[in-house]
Write an enzyme that holds these catalytic residues in place. Structure first.
Site, PDB file in Angstrom:
ATOM      1  N   LYS A 173       0.767   6.698  -0.327  1.00  0.00           N
ATOM      2  CA  LYS A 173       1.523   6.300  -1.515  1.00  0.00           C
ATOM      3  C   LYS A 173       1.078   4.908  -1.970  1.00  0.00           C
ATOM      4  O   LYS A 173       1.131   3.953  -1.204  1.00  0.00           O
ATOM      5  CB  LYS A 173       3.021   6.318  -1.199  1.00  0.00           C
ATOM      6  CG  LYS A 173       3.533   7.697  -0.783  1.00  0.00           C
ATOM      7  CD  LYS A 173       4.954   7.662  -0.267  1.00  0.00           C
ATOM      8  CE  LYS A 173       5.049   6.970   1.079  1.00  0.00           C
ATOM      9  NZ  LYS A 173       6.393   7.139   1.700  1.00  0.00           N
ATOM     10  N   THR A 215      14.677   0.754  -5.587  1.00  0.00           N
ATOM     11  CA  THR A 215      13.817   1.800  -5.042  1.00  0.00           C
ATOM     12  C   THR A 215      14.173   2.131  -3.599  1.00  0.00           C
ATOM     13  O   THR A 215      13.332   2.635  -2.852  1.00  0.00           O
ATOM     14  CB  THR A 215      12.339   1.366  -5.120  1.00  0.00           C
ATOM     15  OG1 THR A 215      12.183   0.098  -4.451  1.00  0.00           O
ATOM     16  CG2 THR A 215      11.883   1.235  -6.555  1.00  0.00           C
ATOM     17  N   GLY A 217      15.064   4.137  -0.657  1.00  0.00           N
ATOM     18  CA  GLY A 217      15.025   5.558  -0.353  1.00  0.00           C
ATOM     19  C   GLY A 217      13.925   6.341  -1.032  1.00  0.00           C
ATOM     20  O   GLY A 217      13.930   7.579  -0.979  1.00  0.00           O
TER      21      GLY A 217
END
Length: 275
Positions: A173, A215, A217
């Site tokens: 990510k 943001t 979680g």
């Protein structure tokens, strides 16, 4: 209805952990179940206390689910220590579980290590080989690959290194680098670019970088969404694409709760705005 099991820690504030997982699974049309590995006292400002559950209780939860409502997919999150990592791995093998999505919770958003060396070694050597996909963020990918990541080329190199140690897919990510300033990915400013390394092939999934500090979680939500899509029959690239689209919508919804880094709006697809 397809079923998904989350094996993770509990977040008392509801933004991450099994609470975020179950919300995500419900919103994506699957039946969510849980095996709690640890209880945390936390809110949007931080974690105040953590209590890891005994391994026999964790195993008992997993066995109870598998004996009755066998999951079509499994999401694994916070595991706390090496003993829990090993007992979860044993339960996965014992029950021949499938569609395993491992979110390697190793490093906090602030950069602090969340697993000691023994637990990290167990995660890499015992649990990771059982996963169909792992979803590290940039700091976690750096730990797993043993290198710094500051560009798209670095992400590809790191993914190849990580993939060399197991048979599953790797989704790195890129949110930590998708921002302006010294850490931005070249030619990707204002773009959140995630890299899927699957079957020796690379595929980029890009979306608008949403400038939203809330943001809390996101990692839990993305991995649970991938598990949900795999449970419903999507192949790996399609599961990642759909999961990333759901996550982006949950961030863009702009929910603002709490005094710190707030949670996402998991129900953004069903929220009716005021006329």
């Amino acid at each position: 209805m397809k079923t998904v099991l989350t094996i993770a820690g509990s977040d008392s504030s509801g933004g991450a952990g099994i609470q975020a997982d179950l919300k995500t699974m419900t919103e994506l049309g699957t039946f969510g179940m849980s095996a709690i590995t640890a209880i945390t006292a936390q809110n949007t400002c931080g974690v105040n206390a953590v209590l890891a559950l005994p391994c026999d209780m964790i195993s008992a939860q997993i066995d109870a689910v598998c004996d009755d409502i066998f999951p079509d997919a499994v999401k694994i999150g916070m595991l706390a220590n090496s003993q829990i990592v090993e007992c979860v791995a044993a339960s996965i093998k014992k029950n021949a579980m499938k569609n395993i999505v491992l979110d390697p919770v190793m490093v906090s958003t602030s950069g602090h290590r969340l697993l000691d060396d023994d637990a990290s070694d167990a995660l890499i050597n015992v649990l990771m080989p059982l996963a169909d996909i792992i979803t590290p963020n940039i700091p976690e990918a750096e730990c797993l690959a043993g290198m710094k990541i500051a560009s798209k080329a670095d992400m590809i190199k790191a993914a190849g290194i990580i993939a060399g140690s197991f048979d599953g897919a790797v989704l790195i990510k890129g949110g930590h680098l998708a921002n302006t300033g010294a850490n931005c990915i070249e030619d990707s400013t204002n773009v959140a670019a995630d890299l899927l390394y699957h079957g020796g092939q690379t595929q980029w999934f890009e979306a608008e970088f949403v400038d939203n500090p809330n943001t809390h979680g996101t990692g839990c939500t993305l991995s649970s969404a991938i598990a949900s899509e795999l449970a419903k029959g999507a192949d790996m690239p399609e599961a990642v694409r759909k999961a990333k689209a759901y996550l982006t919508g949950a961030i863009k919804a702009g929910l603002n709760l709490g005094k710190g880094r707030g949670p996402l709006n998991h129900a953004w697809q069903n929220t009716i705005s005021d006329c």
